[in-house]
Design a protein around this motif. Sequence first.
Motif, short mmCIF file in Angstrom:
data_model
loop_
_atom_site.label_atom_id
_atom_site.label_comp_id
_atom_site.label_asym_id
_atom_site.label_seq_id
_atom_site.Cartn_x
_atom_site.Cartn_y
_atom_site.Cartn_z
N UNK A 134 38.07 23.47 32.08
CA UNK A 134 39.26 23.75 31.23
C UNK A 134 40.74 23.00 31.90
N UNK A 135 41.74 23.25 31.79
CA UNK A 135 43.15 23.09 32.29
C UNK A 135 43.91 24.73 31.49
N UNK A 136 44.02 25.41 32.61
CA UNK A 136 45.08 26.78 32.35
C UNK A 136 45.82 27.10 31.33
N UNK A 137 45.47 28.24 30.91
CA UNK A 137 45.76 27.80 29.24
C UNK A 137 47.52 27.86 29.40
N UNK B 105 45.77 26.98 41.89
CA UNK B 105 47.38 27.27 41.83
C UNK B 105 47.29 28.69 43.27
N UNK C 206 41.37 27.88 38.39
CA UNK C 206 42.23 28.54 38.42
C UNK C 206 43.16 28.77 39.56
N UNK D 266 52.99 27.29 38.30
CA UNK D 266 52.52 26.20 37.99
C UNK D 266 53.56 25.17 37.45
N UNK E 174 40.71 19.44 28.76
CA UNK E 174 39.92 19.39 29.53
C UNK E 174 40.26 18.35 30.53
N UNK F 36 47.32 34.87 32.75
CA UNK F 36 45.95 33.89 31.55
C UNK F 36 45.72 34.33 30.75
N UNK F 37 45.07 33.96 29.50
CA UNK F 37 43.83 34.14 29.10
C UNK F 37 42.78 33.31 29.96
N UNK G 60 35.84 29.14 35.86
CA UNK G 60 37.15 28.52 35.50
C UNK G 60 37.67 29.93 36.29
N UNK H 194 34.88 29.58 25.18
CA UNK H 194 35.96 28.49 24.91
C UNK H 194 35.59 27.82 26.91
N UNK H 195 35.06 28.32 27.90
CA UNK H 195 35.17 28.68 29.33
C UNK H 195 36.33 29.46 29.89
N UNK H 196 37.00 30.47 28.66
CA UNK H 196 37.87 31.04 29.52
C UNK H 196 37.61 32.19 30.10
#
Lengths: 87, 191
Positions: free
Chosen positions: A81-84, B165, B161, B96, A50, B127-128, B157, B150-152
């Motif tokens: 949340x950071x990108x996965x 990016x 992202x 990224x 995070x 991405x997830x 979110x 979980x936030x994804x």
Amino acid sequence: MAAESKQALVFVVEGTKVPLEVNVNRPLQSVLGEVLEKADVVGDKDASKWYFKYDDQTINDPNRKIGEFGFPSGAVIFVNLKAGHVG
Amino acid sequence: MFVDPKISRVKFEREVTQFREHVDIYHRRGVWLMDATFPNVFVVLVAVHPKPFPMVAFGVVVNFENYDVEPPSVQFVHPLTRAPLKKHELPHRMQRATPVVQNGQFVGMQAQDLVQGWDEAMPFVCLQGVREYHKHPAHTGDSWWLYRKTGHGRLSNLLEILATYGIDSVRAAAVQLMPQITGFAIAQPPS
């Protein structure tokens, strides 16, 4: 011993607003668990996943005390949340 | 559609309402919500740092059908017409920087494309939390149900992202000039 001083902040966890009154002598990072809990985030609460943003800037040193950032009362701090991992 | 639209609509409206609560912050960053009609949210992303003028980068349609039994779909579209964009029509590949580790040792950073797909195909965010990622045959082992709640896959979110990016690091238009000799320049024609 430093006097306890509280400050009202609003954390926004992936859209969910979490108003919180925090001790300004706490490191910002230390409120993460509580904020995620109140935002009803389940699963991995690993701090390294995070990051905090304020006024469009990523907070690079969240281990500093909250009072050192000079947030105004009611400041909105995004918790993202950071990108996965890329598949 | 296999999830009752009433349920998905409630969650869709929650996502949009939460976005609108901070719309000023999003606008300053270049994230403009143009339309939110269930199940689609249409957002235009503007690169705000280039001088002397900001530049419209691209649009996305985030689709919340079957949300959140499935994550939202993210489709890149033309910012004015909403026509789907092919990969080669995107202004860049949303790279990224990720660390490279060999034998437990950090050896450097490498750029990875967040946008995947063949040039002539519809690109997707790999991405997830993105429906196209979880439906891809290569990711059947990385179920959405490991990431739900979980936030994804939240609107906030996904837009974070895309902004991080897609627009935050844009500083100028990339220009390619191809000089061509078309003849000689004459100082002064003799009389």
